[in-house]
Design an enzyme around this catalytic site. Structure first.
Site, mmCIF file in Angstrom:
data_model
loop_
_atom_site.group_PDB
_atom_site.id
_atom_site.type_symbol
_atom_site.label_atom_id
_atom_site.label_comp_id
_atom_site.label_asym_id
_atom_site.label_seq_id
_atom_site.Cartn_x
_atom_site.Cartn_y
_atom_site.Cartn_z
ATOM 1 N N LYS B 82 40.782 35.003 34.813
ATOM 2 C CA LYS B 82 41.994 34.164 34.130
ATOM 3 C C LYS B 82 42.781 33.791 35.323
ATOM 4 C CE LYS B 82 44.368 36.050 30.863
ATOM 5 N NZ LYS B 82 43.361 37.383 30.586
ATOM 6 N N THR B 84 42.419 33.976 38.517
ATOM 7 C CA THR B 84 41.598 33.221 39.515
ATOM 8 C C THR B 84 41.259 31.815 39.091
ATOM 9 O OG1 THR B 84 40.319 35.153 40.299
ATOM 10 C CG2 THR B 84 39.519 33.227 40.926
ATOM 11 N N ARG B 106 52.125 36.335 36.771
ATOM 12 C CA ARG B 106 52.977 37.401 36.838
ATOM 13 C C ARG B 106 52.958 38.284 38.030
ATOM 14 N NH1 ARG B 106 49.583 40.020 31.977
ATOM 15 N NH2 ARG B 106 48.145 38.465 32.549
ATOM 16 N N LYS B 117 40.209 49.463 43.142
ATOM 17 C CA LYS B 117 40.300 48.181 43.945
ATOM 18 C C LYS B 117 40.419 47.122 42.740
ATOM 19 C CE LYS B 117 38.514 50.265 47.788
ATOM 20 N NZ LYS B 117 38.293 49.929 49.225
ATOM 21 N N ALA B 336 50.663 43.635 28.255
ATOM 22 C CA ALA B 336 50.100 42.498 27.240
ATOM 23 C C ALA B 336 49.705 43.345 26.049
ATOM 24 C CB ALA B 336 48.806 41.999 27.842
ATOM 25 N N PHE B 367 45.248 39.394 28.571
ATOM 26 C CA PHE B 367 44.116 39.561 27.977
ATOM 27 C C PHE B 367 43.374 38.393 27.230
ATOM 28 C CE2 PHE B 367 45.863 44.214 26.954
ATOM 29 C CZ PHE B 367 45.534 44.647 28.457
ATOM 30 N N PHE B 455 29.644 32.409 37.742
ATOM 31 C CA PHE B 455 29.007 33.653 38.702
ATOM 32 C C PHE B 455 27.655 32.926 39.304
ATOM 33 C CE2 PHE B 455 31.201 37.558 37.177
ATOM 34 C CZ PHE B 455 32.296 36.886 36.575
ATOM 35 N N TRP B 484 35.964 30.143 42.576
ATOM 36 C CA TRP B 484 36.140 31.415 43.162
ATOM 37 C C TRP B 484 35.442 31.078 44.781
ATOM 38 C CZ3 TRP B 484 31.954 34.839 44.710
ATOM 39 C CH2 TRP B 484 32.373 35.991 45.476
#
Lengths: 631, 631
Positions: B82, B84, B106, B117, B336, B367, B455, B484
């Site tokens: 989200k 990204t 946020r 990570k 959230a 979320f 992806f 991305w």
């Protein structure tokens, strides 16, 4: 930038009223005038900026300025105005004597800010501004220490928790998991391997015995000295039991919280000389012992690198300004008992390069000269390699009278008449304390100027009596200073005396050699500085001394944790006490900071709030947007 | 300032490598171009700046820009990109479609930064930079929350401690001591007097009965819900016993720590609309109950003003930038589940004024749409008065396949082949989840664009199947987005679809009225959003509902605390579940934030570290000064 204050009111307003009435100059301009390049500066708003350590490197060939430490006689619990004198003297040097000057002082904890009123930015017409920002978040250094300290605490308990439930083999496997098919050690793990004498870099290559030694720190929970911290007065957290939650499987442990400025990370921030040095010191911090008696370090826990990342911005000193537009560096604020109570080495180093050969850096050492100045010389100057040019010893008529047997002085209660009226007998009796500190300061081979911090009730006779006694005792001069009421103007005579003192020959020397045995170092301090007959060690202290020397910590300097209300270990002994023996209850190690700290009494590392602390009064005036009720 | 990314690598490097390779533009220039005046900006270094709320006032007559919320289908535990997408879409709008744009997201907790990570600044070629500063201290807002939260906690325990040992009369005297002979109430005390209906302003005037009522809060320790916080994963602090120190007289108490972002003060920061509003909300926070059942607030404790002072800088949003030089506002990061999971109202308000009528503000809700979007509409938009123009619903082939019955997806473990190879059956089965969220979003009268976050294993057939299903279910459009790998360029088609959606008619409405009874509000959410048959209340929840309605909290919106891994309350129910009843275990009150939060399961408010958390790898490369090992 430096400018003389105008329109000072005879009826001196409150600190916050003076501070809020002043319009701070853009810190960018002050920094430029001080010789800092824009790219060496990081603005935090328009009145605070962090200064890069690159300045020091760039000016490496520049000669250092004059280096002046402000200390005090044994104070009353009210404090005798060291910071105010430090700021006032700086204002005098910069705005009245036209010298290049920089003030280097500590960042205060927020504990006192919300507890009993009293800021740490100086007072009256000698303040660092904006005083609200000075006394609140600053540029976040203390917050960085809080979180770094607590990440390490969480990491220690994480390790205990996982070691308790996993076999050596599982632990090793989980510590070195395969990522995209490849297992690897992190840099901190490679350091631990080196410490263990294992010369391998591929997790697959360790023998089962080596893997177990690497993976199992085997910390004895009862030896853990690392506590969590918070930057407020939270007395109920002094002692706590953790791990009582239902998912923690009954693995409870007794521990507690200190106020953040008592964290070893704060002492490291003050003593580190560079980012790599800070990295090494953070890694060396001992958090407890293994069951076989080996010290366990933050490096072993695997998070010294992460702590360095959290602390990297905090290592840059914060530039602010005085009421007369002279630059001030605010950096680090370690306790003056369990730590060394001095602002940072790097701020002083940068400042000394910036002011240059003809300039002046005025810094302050916590509590009386028996504590802060001794540690300034023997710990701070030792690690920094800097050589001080003059000592300013702050004295007040009030404090000297307490040493002469005056009634007890208590914060929040009105002063006895002995203090508000001339009383030469009490004063004369109390001068022994002044003489002791002058003698002590002279031992280090540095000229001493006594600053008599003026209160409006002081009489000319009283001031003259102090002046004479000070000069007789070996001070270069003793000068009444009225910087609280008059700013730099009030400290001009003091500034002139300090300039003269800096022109004198000085021959700085440490009080003790580091390679002496621990006990010998302690005894030198107790006898030479405190005038004790001798030292007594508890059984615990004896054991600790043996353990530290066995573990290679014997070569560290001593950081005496004692009362600031007496030259001795006993707060009731006023003046220049004689005929006492110093009891050493316990000796703790602050290996990352680089000192051992013998405890000469019970030191509280977590204050409490009174029934009506300052937070009841602090608020924002929504009409003006200004903070009200602070100081 | 906005500029198209060049020299993107086909083999996309790690997030930190991309971020560190980019040279951020001076934030001052970005802010100026965005229409912010220098005096409305406070620099925090050269790449972060706080923005004054004065901007909003200055531009009050300006029309708001288009307001876009980015949400998602029910995600896997890995998250579906989200943030990204939010950043990539913004880069496309600003650098490729030449629109005025601002991204509002946020600030992340440091818990995950040092644990497993995964940064929160976006990823690949769609990131907010510098990502290290984004993921570490930022401009200190979370630190401000930590200390404000903990000052209140210390103040509560201070009050308990002093009330336990003092008579009414002594307590009153100590709460209103004479200063220079005059006793006075602080502003917060005057507020408490007003609440008690005592119309007096001089402490001398109260009757003994009034003084006792004023001075004794009589908090029942077992009802205290206020916990301490720390911004790291410290599982052993979930449950603790405090006050075990020798000086605390055996007054122990069971409590615990949450991670800072779970603090009510974080939710307040996100929902406050001005400094006075924040002051009122902080004062209204209920910390527990008196023994006679009266809610005790932070105002009663006397430190709401001090908390406001600690939080006043945090109320200003932080401006940073994306990799393509578009401005981003980073502000607040409430949980959230137990909170509403949205960035701040004030950042959105400022941004909407700055971009103006033809511009775009892209914000994100935590979320899936059943949680973050529902709360965005019914809580955030209700308090802000802002009207959204479009919903972007992020979907991934991976998540949809899990909803079709694909094997479990676990962080740290390799993905099953079902996810890396074309599998149209699984996908088709999982589309029900997408349909549910589109239907839900449409209920609010706002156009929906589906963003298929690409992806490299996704096939054309899979993407086309999603697209068709989305449009059939009522989405304006469904667009594959490759931000991305390609930054804004990859999201250009998505940006065009979003621009079209914003041009459409929209008719925003809330899901429920605030003046409905608590149960009715809960039932509307459960039935309309979750597709539940009904709701069951525990006995505890029934009691709490009665108590909240009696205490005047019944008119607050509901903030459902539930799993994000299912539209239902049960994380195992994938797709579009039917035939279930929602159990309400408990309902808690966040009165300062302004919502009640029914608990539909066990919510962890304090995570733990795994055996090898990220802190093992995070360090500084002393040659380059750069952070290594982060992400």
């Amino acid at each position: 930038m430096a400018h003389k204050l105008e329109n000072m009111l005879e009826d001196v307003p409150s600190d916050i009223d003076i501070a809020q009435a002043a319009t701070p100059l853009p810190i960018l301009e002050i920094a430029r005038e001080a010789g800092i390049k824009d790219e060496e500066l990081e603005m935090y708003g328009w009145t605070k900026a962090k200064v890069s350590l690159d300045v020091r490197e760039r000016l490496a060939d520049q000669k250092n300025g004059n280096y002046i430490v402000v200390t005090a006689i044994t104070p009353t619990p009210l404090g005798e105005g060291k910071t105010t004198t430090t700021v006032g003297l700086s204002q005098a040097l910069g705005a009245h004597l036209d010298k290049k000057v920089m003030t280097c002082i500590r960042q205060p904890s927020m504990g006192p800010t919300f507890s009993i009123k009293g800021g740490a930015a100086g007072g009256g017409y000698s303040q660092v501004i904006p005083m609200e920002e000075f006394n609140l978040h600053g540029t976040g250094d203390i917050h960085a220490i809080s979180i770094a300290n607590n990440v390490l605490a969480a990491a220690i308990d994480t390790r205990l928790f996982h070691e308790a439930s996993q076999s050596d083999e599982a632990l090793y496997r989980r510590l070195t998991p395969a990522k995209k098919g490849v297992r690897s050690f992190s840099p901190s793990m490679l350091r631990r391997l080196k410490k263990l004498g294992i010369d391998k870099t591929n997790p697959e290559d360790l023998t089962a015995e080596e893997a177990a030694r690497f993976a199992r720190l085997d910390i004895d929970p009862d030896t853990i000295t690392w506590r969590r911290v918070v930057d407020c007065n939270d007395r109920m957290m002094r002692g706590i039991t953790i791990g009582t939650g239902p998912k923690e499987k009954g693995r409870t442990r007794e521990t507690g919280f200190d106020i953040t400025v008592a964290s070893e990370i704060m002492a490291i921030l003050a003593l580190a000389t560079s980012l790599p040095d800070m990295r090494e010191r953070l890694g060396r911090m001992v958090i407890g012992m293994s069951r076989s008696g080996v010290p366990v370090t933050a490096e072993d826990i695997g998070c010294a690198g992460a702590l360095t990342v959290l602390m990297k911005d905090a290592l840059k000193p914060t530039m602010m300004q005085t009421l007369e537009g002279t630059p001030a560096m605010i950096h680090a604020g370690p306790f003056a008992n369990i730590a060394h109570g001095n602002s940072s080495i790097v701020a002083d180093q940068i400042a000394l390069k910036l002011v240059g050969e003809d300039g002046y850096v005025v810094t302050e050492a916590g509590f009386g000269a028996d504590i802060g100045m001794e540690k300034f010389f023997n710990i701070k100057c030792r690690y920094s390699g800097l050589v001080p040019n003059a000592v300013v010893l702050v004295a007040t008529v009030r404090a000297l009278k307490t040493h002469g047997g005056g009634p007890k002085v208590t914060p929040g209660k009105p002063l006895d008449r002995a203090y508000t009226e001339e009383n030469l007998e009490l004063l004369e009796e109390g001068l022994s304390n002044l003489r002791a500190h002058i003698k002590n300061a002279r031992m280090y081979g540095v000229p001493v100027v006594v600053a008599i911090n003026k209160f409006h009730t002081d009489t000319d006779n009283e001031v003259e009596m102090i002046r004479k006694a000070a000069v007789e005792a070996g001070a270069v001069d003793a000068v009444m200073s009225d910087h609280w009421a008059l700013g730099g103007l009030g400290a001009s005579n003091l500034a002139e005396a300090v300039v003269k003192a800096c022109e004198m020959e000085s021959d700085f020397k440490f009080l003790y050699d580091l390679d002496l045995p621990i006990k010998e170092k302690i005894e030198i301090i107790c006898k030479e500085m405190y005038n004790a007959d001798g030292v007594e060690y508890s059984e615990k202290a004896e054991e600790q001394i043996a353990s530290y020397e066995a573990n290679g910590f014997g070569g560290l300097p001593m950081c005496m944790a004692k009362t600031h209300l007496s030259i001795s270990h006993d707060p009731e002994l006023k003046g220049w006490p004689t005929g006492f023996t110093v009891p050493i209850r316990e000796i703790r190690a602050s290996v990352g900071s680089g000192f051992l700290y013998p405890l000469l009494g019970t030191m509280s590392t977590m204050p409490g709030y009174p029934t009506r602390p300052a937070y009841y009064d602090i608020d924002i005036d929504m009409e003006t947007g200004q903070i009200v009720g602070m100081f």
